[in-house]
Design a protein around this motif. Structure first.
Motif, short mmCIF file in Angstrom:
data_model
loop_
_atom_site.label_atom_id
_atom_site.label_comp_id
_atom_site.label_asym_id
_atom_site.label_seq_id
_atom_site.Cartn_x
_atom_site.Cartn_y
_atom_site.Cartn_z
N GLN A 1 4.14 7.52 2.11
CA GLN A 1 4.75 6.09 2.91
C GLN A 1 4.35 4.95 2.57
OE1 GLN A 1 7.29 6.09 5.27
NE2 GLN A 1 7.20 4.05 4.52
N ALA A 2 5.30 4.14 1.77
CA ALA A 2 4.85 2.66 1.33
C ALA A 2 5.00 1.86 2.74
CB ALA A 2 5.84 2.17 0.41
N VAL A 3 3.92 0.95 2.59
CA VAL A 3 3.66 -0.19 3.79
C VAL A 3 3.41 -1.47 3.06
CG1 VAL A 3 3.18 1.44 5.83
CG2 VAL A 3 1.30 0.47 4.28
N THR A 4 3.92 -2.67 3.57
CA THR A 4 3.94 -3.97 3.11
C THR A 4 3.20 -4.70 4.26
OG1 THR A 4 6.15 -4.60 3.52
CG2 THR A 4 5.39 -3.71 1.07
N ARG A 5 2.95 -5.89 4.02
CA ARG A 5 2.21 -6.84 5.06
C ARG A 5 2.22 -8.13 4.33
NH1 ARG A 5 -3.61 -6.52 7.46
NH2 ARG A 5 -4.10 -7.28 5.37
N PRO A 6 2.79 -9.14 5.15
CA PRO A 6 2.75 -10.67 4.56
C PRO A 6 1.23 -10.98 4.60
CG PRO A 6 4.23 -10.45 6.15
CD PRO A 6 3.70 -9.23 6.24
N ALA A 7 1.02 -11.67 3.42
CA ALA A 7 -0.48 -12.27 3.67
C ALA A 7 -0.41 -13.95 3.24
CB ALA A 7 -1.58 -11.85 2.61
N LYS A 8 -1.47 -14.66 3.73
CA LYS A 8 -1.45 -16.00 3.60
C LYS A 8 -1.32 -16.41 2.08
CE LYS A 8 -4.33 -16.71 7.47
NZ LYS A 8 -5.79 -17.13 7.92
N THR B 1 0.60 5.37 11.41
CA THR B 1 0.60 4.53 13.02
C THR B 1 -0.57 3.45 12.98
OG1 THR B 1 1.51 6.54 14.13
CG2 THR B 1 0.54 4.77 15.28
N LYS B 2 -1.77 3.81 12.50
CA LYS B 2 -2.86 2.90 12.47
C LYS B 2 -2.45 1.55 11.58
CE LYS B 2 -7.79 2.38 11.29
NZ LYS B 2 -8.00 1.35 10.36
N ALA B 3 -1.87 1.81 10.15
CA ALA B 3 -1.34 0.69 9.57
C ALA B 3 -0.47 -0.13 10.19
CB ALA B 3 -0.91 1.29 8.16
N HIS C 1 8.16 0.38 4.24
CA HIS C 1 8.88 0.00 3.23
C HIS C 1 9.50 1.18 2.65
CE1 HIS C 1 9.66 -2.81 -0.15
NE2 HIS C 1 9.57 -1.70 -1.01
N GLY C 2 10.60 1.26 2.98
CA GLY C 2 11.56 2.36 2.63
C GLY C 2 11.16 3.79 3.51
N GLY C 3 11.57 4.84 3.02
CA GLY C 3 11.59 6.10 3.64
C GLY C 3 10.21 6.70 3.26
N ARG D 1 0.75 -1.02 -0.07
CA ARG D 1 0.06 -0.13 0.07
C ARG D 1 0.90 1.17 -0.06
NH1 ARG D 1 -3.59 0.03 5.02
NH2 ARG D 1 -4.13 1.91 4.51
N PHE D 2 0.38 2.27 -0.71
CA PHE D 2 1.08 3.60 -0.61
C PHE D 2 0.22 4.63 0.04
CE2 PHE D 2 2.75 7.54 -2.31
CZ PHE D 2 4.20 7.40 -1.75
N LEU D 3 0.50 4.83 1.23
CA LEU D 3 -0.24 5.88 2.16
C LEU D 3 0.02 7.25 1.90
CD1 LEU D 3 -0.02 4.01 5.50
CD2 LEU D 3 -1.97 3.91 3.71
N THR D 4 -0.86 8.20 1.26
CA THR D 4 -0.61 9.53 1.06
C THR D 4 -1.35 10.53 1.93
OG1 THR D 4 -2.15 9.83 -0.68
CG2 THR D 4 0.14 9.00 -1.43
#
Length: 68
Positions: free
Chosen positions: A48-55, A20-22, A30-32, A5-8
């Motif tokens: 800010q990019a964020v990642t999460r592992p999924a099943k 913070t919620k994410a 993921h990165g700066g 996801r890329f949060l803006t």
């Protein structure tokens, strides 16, 4: 599978709360962060990019990321 996801948002406290919620939901940075000046609105924007592992499951573009 890794979900991305890329949060803006405007560079203010609400953007920090969004990130913070994410993080509290298991997402990882993921990165700066990135910043850019929005000349039209005369405000700084942050991202800010964020990642999460999924099943292990097939990717479905119609599925909401929160459903993984």
């Amino acid at each position: 599978m890794l979900i991305y996801r890329f949060l803006t948002g405007e560079d203010d406290a609400s953007f920090c709360h969004k990130v913070t919620k994410a993080l509290s939901e298991g997402w990882q940075l993921h990165g700066g962060p990135t910043y850019a000046f929005d000349a039209h609105n005369k405000k700084m924007r942050a991202g800010q990019a964020v990642t999460r592992p999924a099943k292990d499951q097939p990717y479905d573009p119609d599925k909401k990321l929160s459903e993984y």
